[in-house]
Design an enzyme around this catalytic site. Structure first.
Site, mmCIF file in Angstrom:
data_model
loop_
_atom_site.group_PDB
_atom_site.id
_atom_site.type_symbol
_atom_site.label_atom_id
_atom_site.label_comp_id
_atom_site.label_asym_id
_atom_site.label_seq_id
_atom_site.Cartn_x
_atom_site.Cartn_y
_atom_site.Cartn_z
ATOM 1 N N LYS A 152 -34.647 39.444 -33.012
ATOM 2 C CA LYS A 152 -33.756 40.345 -32.259
ATOM 3 C C LYS A 152 -32.854 41.037 -33.263
ATOM 4 O O LYS A 152 -32.451 40.401 -34.238
ATOM 5 C CB LYS A 152 -32.915 39.565 -31.242
ATOM 6 C CG LYS A 152 -33.721 38.864 -30.152
ATOM 7 C CD LYS A 152 -34.226 39.797 -29.074
ATOM 8 C CE LYS A 152 -35.171 39.076 -28.107
ATOM 9 N NZ LYS A 152 -35.669 39.884 -27.017
ATOM 10 N N LYS A 154 -34.789 43.718 -30.755
ATOM 11 C CA LYS A 154 -36.220 43.968 -30.531
ATOM 12 C C LYS A 154 -36.760 44.969 -31.530
ATOM 13 O O LYS A 154 -37.853 44.840 -32.049
ATOM 14 C CB LYS A 154 -36.430 44.588 -29.147
ATOM 15 C CG LYS A 154 -36.297 43.670 -27.969
ATOM 16 C CD LYS A 154 -36.317 44.493 -26.682
ATOM 17 C CE LYS A 154 -36.015 43.661 -25.459
ATOM 18 N NZ LYS A 154 -37.184 43.045 -24.829
ATOM 19 N N LYS A 178 -41.872 35.496 -33.840
ATOM 20 C CA LYS A 178 -42.713 36.555 -33.287
ATOM 21 C C LYS A 178 -42.021 37.900 -33.183
ATOM 22 O O LYS A 178 -40.795 37.977 -33.066
ATOM 23 C CB LYS A 178 -43.238 36.143 -31.904
ATOM 24 C CG LYS A 178 -42.151 35.880 -30.888
ATOM 25 C CD LYS A 178 -42.749 35.483 -29.543
ATOM 26 C CE LYS A 178 -43.352 36.651 -28.816
ATOM 27 N NZ LYS A 178 -42.334 37.593 -28.278
ATOM 28 N N ASP A 180 -41.227 41.303 -31.097
ATOM 29 C CA ASP A 180 -40.946 41.530 -29.682
ATOM 30 C C ASP A 180 -42.016 42.451 -29.099
ATOM 31 O O ASP A 180 -42.795 43.072 -29.824
ATOM 32 C CB ASP A 180 -39.521 42.078 -29.501
ATOM 33 C CG ASP A 180 -38.835 41.383 -28.331
ATOM 34 O OD1 ASP A 180 -39.523 41.116 -27.333
ATOM 35 O OD2 ASP A 180 -37.628 41.114 -28.416
ATOM 36 N N GLU A 181 -42.048 42.535 -27.768
ATOM 37 C CA GLU A 181 -43.187 43.190 -27.109
ATOM 38 C C GLU A 181 -43.315 44.683 -27.427
ATOM 39 O O GLU A 181 -44.410 45.235 -27.399
ATOM 40 C CB GLU A 181 -43.131 42.984 -25.585
ATOM 41 C CG GLU A 181 -41.927 43.590 -24.852
ATOM 42 C CD GLU A 181 -40.661 42.756 -24.972
ATOM 43 O OE1 GLU A 181 -40.749 41.595 -25.418
ATOM 44 O OE2 GLU A 181 -39.580 43.277 -24.635
ATOM 45 N N HIS A 268 -48.537 38.020 -24.535
ATOM 46 C CA HIS A 268 -47.276 38.425 -23.898
ATOM 47 C C HIS A 268 -47.634 39.171 -22.626
ATOM 48 O O HIS A 268 -48.630 39.893 -22.597
ATOM 49 C CB HIS A 268 -46.481 39.312 -24.862
ATOM 50 C CG HIS A 268 -45.036 39.442 -24.493
ATOM 51 N ND1 HIS A 268 -44.620 40.142 -23.387
ATOM 52 C CD2 HIS A 268 -43.918 38.957 -25.082
ATOM 53 C CE1 HIS A 268 -43.290 40.075 -23.309
ATOM 54 N NE2 HIS A 268 -42.843 39.349 -24.321
ATOM 55 N N ARG A 269 -46.823 39.012 -21.581
ATOM 56 C CA ARG A 269 -47.224 39.572 -20.271
ATOM 57 C C ARG A 269 -46.307 40.692 -19.794
ATOM 58 O O ARG A 269 -46.218 40.938 -18.583
ATOM 59 C CB ARG A 269 -47.287 38.464 -19.241
ATOM 60 C CG ARG A 269 -45.972 37.729 -19.093
ATOM 61 C CD ARG A 269 -45.998 36.648 -18.027
ATOM 62 N NE ARG A 269 -44.662 36.085 -17.900
ATOM 63 C CZ ARG A 269 -44.231 35.374 -16.877
ATOM 64 N NH1 ARG A 269 -45.048 35.110 -15.880
ATOM 65 N NH2 ARG A 269 -42.999 34.911 -16.842
ATOM 66 N N LYS A 308 -33.932 33.807 -17.735
ATOM 67 C CA LYS A 308 -33.499 35.097 -17.176
ATOM 68 C C LYS A 308 -34.564 35.806 -16.330
ATOM 69 O O LYS A 308 -34.266 36.790 -15.656
ATOM 70 C CB LYS A 308 -33.043 36.029 -18.312
ATOM 71 C CG LYS A 308 -34.167 36.646 -19.136
ATOM 72 C CD LYS A 308 -33.639 37.562 -20.254
ATOM 73 C CE LYS A 308 -34.774 38.228 -21.015
ATOM 74 N NZ LYS A 308 -34.368 38.970 -22.189
ATOM 75 N N GLY A 340 -34.176 34.370 -21.906
ATOM 76 C CA GLY A 340 -32.832 33.926 -21.553
ATOM 77 C C GLY A 340 -32.556 32.468 -21.873
ATOM 78 O O GLY A 340 -31.612 31.888 -21.331
HETATM 79 C C1 CAP Z 1 -37.097 36.940 -24.650
HETATM 80 C C2 CAP Z 1 -38.047 38.084 -24.714
HETATM 81 C C3 CAP Z 1 -39.409 37.872 -24.008
HETATM 82 C C4 CAP Z 1 -39.344 37.629 -22.521
HETATM 83 C C5 CAP Z 1 -40.696 37.675 -21.858
HETATM 84 C C6 CAP Z 1 -37.420 39.333 -24.153
HETATM 85 O O1 CAP Z 1 -35.912 37.200 -25.339
HETATM 86 O O2 CAP Z 1 -38.343 38.370 -26.051
HETATM 87 O O3 CAP Z 1 -40.141 39.030 -24.221
HETATM 88 O O4 CAP Z 1 -38.843 36.357 -22.348
HETATM 89 O O5 CAP Z 1 -40.594 37.184 -20.560
HETATM 90 O O6 CAP Z 1 -37.675 40.376 -24.743
HETATM 91 O O7 CAP Z 1 -36.765 39.237 -23.135
HETATM 92 P P1 CAP Z 1 -34.606 36.330 -25.077
HETATM 93 P P2 CAP Z 1 -41.723 36.266 -19.926
HETATM 94 O O8 CAP Z 1 -34.891 34.930 -25.547
HETATM 95 O O9 CAP Z 1 -33.538 36.991 -25.882
HETATM 96 O O10 CAP Z 1 -34.341 36.386 -23.605
HETATM 97 O O11 CAP Z 1 -41.981 35.148 -20.864
HETATM 98 O O12 CAP Z 1 -41.126 35.811 -18.626
HETATM 99 O O13 CAP Z 1 -42.899 37.129 -19.758
HETATM 100 MG MG MG Z 2 -39.502 40.064 -25.747
#
Ligand code: CAP
Ligand code: MG
Length: 411
Positions: A152, A154, A178, A180-181, A268-269, A308, A340
């Site tokens: 972070k 992202k 990892k 981020d998406e 990742h979804r 979250k 979260g």
């Molecule tokens: C978490 C995260 C993940 C989500 C994906 C985000 O960051 O990197 O992509 O958790 O959700 O971008 O929010 P934080 P899921 O730890 O800062 O929240 O696994 O429900 O698909």
């Molecule tokens: Mg993410």
């Protein structure tokens, strides 16, 4: 001739048919049976009017059969002969039983709740290459959750800063770092440069800690570029490719698995809620998880219950149980809890989901008031304590980093 697809005396054959559970909201004034007939026809051999080209033989061999109706819950179960499906193709699966049926004016809403596949169908896919056992073996971690961390912010760090941050958290107890998406190949952080910089730091962290480390590089892109990025990771000695499976599409995920049998695939979804979240329309996340396992992801985001993102306890537990169950010849998939999470949530998370998972902390590490190193240490100590059945409050007495995290994120 008009055919009926309804046969409540029919005994489905689990070895020869794909069994789909739909939740159907019929138009006002229409019966569930009539709506189910329309779904069964459209998704197998019928259309809006009888056709002279549909022979008794075709109908006998390939028509869907509605074998169960539960009016109280609007659930309809339909058996589809295996002859309707191309083995090893998720796009074709989608076009059939979850295609046109969603658009029909004759229904108000439709949701695919579950699909059961015959073993022949399951085994026609690549499936995971590592599975839970392979990932644990590679990392040599058997009795606790694997600790993951998302970089972070992202988007915003350079490849060098990104790599340095990965090194810091690896050095303080994180196992898997990892992308981020939405971090792919961007001017601020070009993919190839990131791979080179991160792999230098991964080797350093491994030498210093004596532990294997993993970085999940987000290769998400149009397929040609995605495969090229995968090759860059492989050439640099990386072990894991991350793919945003919803935005990439099943064809791309299947292709990634086929091209890189020696890589862990991290699924990742992002975007799944566009079709999984509305309770009576779309697909269930369980169906997405089944498709992801067929496609060959080794680890999959499935939710946290306590964090979250939306996702009920019964739903996430059911998905995680499916991922760890025997399923044809396919390996199991390691669930990822992410979104979260901070160290103070680890006891509740583990109480609900157990120890066989990856716990991902983004903000829960990089938001620590004393910085990412302290954040990683707090996460590592919390996970170790909970895995040994100890209280995190007790563990915090000898860890200022964990004590600070618990205080900072206390509600
Ligand atoms: C978490 C995260 C993940 C989500 C994906 C985000 O960051 O990197 O992509 O958790 O959700 O971008 O929010 P934080 P899921 O730890 O800062 O929240 O696994 O429900 O698909
Ligand atoms: Mg993410």
């Amino acid at each position: 001739m008009e055919y009926s697809y309804l046969n409540l005396d029919y005994q489905p054959d689990q070895e020869k048919e794909v069994l789909v559970t739909y939740r159907i909201r019929p138009l006002q004034g229409q019966s569930l049976e009539a709506a189910a007939e329309k779904v069964a026809a459209e998704s197998s051999v019928g259309t809006w009017t009888p056709t002279v080209t549909l022979s008794d033989q075709i109908f006998h061999d390939l028509a869907a059969r509605i074998y169960k109706i539960n009016s109280a819950d609007n659930l309809v179960q339909i058996a589809y002969p295996l002859g309707l499906f191309e083995l090893g193709s998720l796009p074709q699966l989608g076009s059939g039983i979850m295609g046109n049926v969603f658009s029909m004016k004759d229904l108000e809403a439709l949701r695919v709740e579950d699909i059961e596949f015959p073993e022949t169908y399951i085994n026609s896919f690549s499936g995971p290459a590592f599975g839970t056992a392979g990932i644990r073996q590679l990392l040599n971690i058997y009795s606790r959750p694997i600790i993951g961390s998302i970089i972070k912010p992202k988007i915003g760090l350079s490849p060098q800063d990104n790599a340095q941050l990965a090194y810091v958290v690896w050095s303080h107890g994180v196992d898997l770092v990892k992308d981020d998406e939405n971090l792919t190949d961007l001017p601020i952080n070009p993919f190839r440069e990131r791979v080179v910089e991160v792999m230098k730091k991964q080797r350093l962290a491994e030498q210093e800690s004596g532990q294997s480390k993993v970085y999940a590089f987000n290769v998400t892109a149009p397929v040609t570029q995605m495969l090229e990025r995968g090759r860059w990771v492989a050439e640099a000695g990386g072990r894991c490719l991350m793919v945003d499976l919803v935005t990439t599409g099943w064809s791309g995920v299947q292709e990634l698995r086929r091209a890189f049998p020696e890589m862990i695939i991290h699924g990742h979804r992002a975007g799944h809620s566009a079709f999984t979240r509305v309770p009576d329309h779309g697909l269930s996340m369980l169906v997405v998880a089944k498709m992801a396992r067929l496609a060959g992801v080794d680890q999959l985001h499935t939710g946290t219950v306590v964090g979250k993102m939306e996702g009920s306890e019964s739903e996430v537990v059911q998905i995680n149980q499916f991922l760890s169950s025997a399923w044809g010849q396919q390996k199991t998939v390691l669930p990822i809890a992410s979104g979260g999470l901070h160290p103070g949530m680890v006891p509740d998370l583990v109480k609900v989901l157990g120890l066989d998972l990856i716990i991902n902390f983004g903000g829960g590490i990089h938001g620590h008031p004393d910085g990412s190193a302290a954040g990683a240490e707090a996460a590592q100590i919390a996970v170790a304590a909970v895995s040994q059945g100890q209280s995190i409050v007790e563990a915090a007495k000898t860890s200022p980093a964990l004590a600070r995290a618990l205080d900072y994120w206390s509600d």
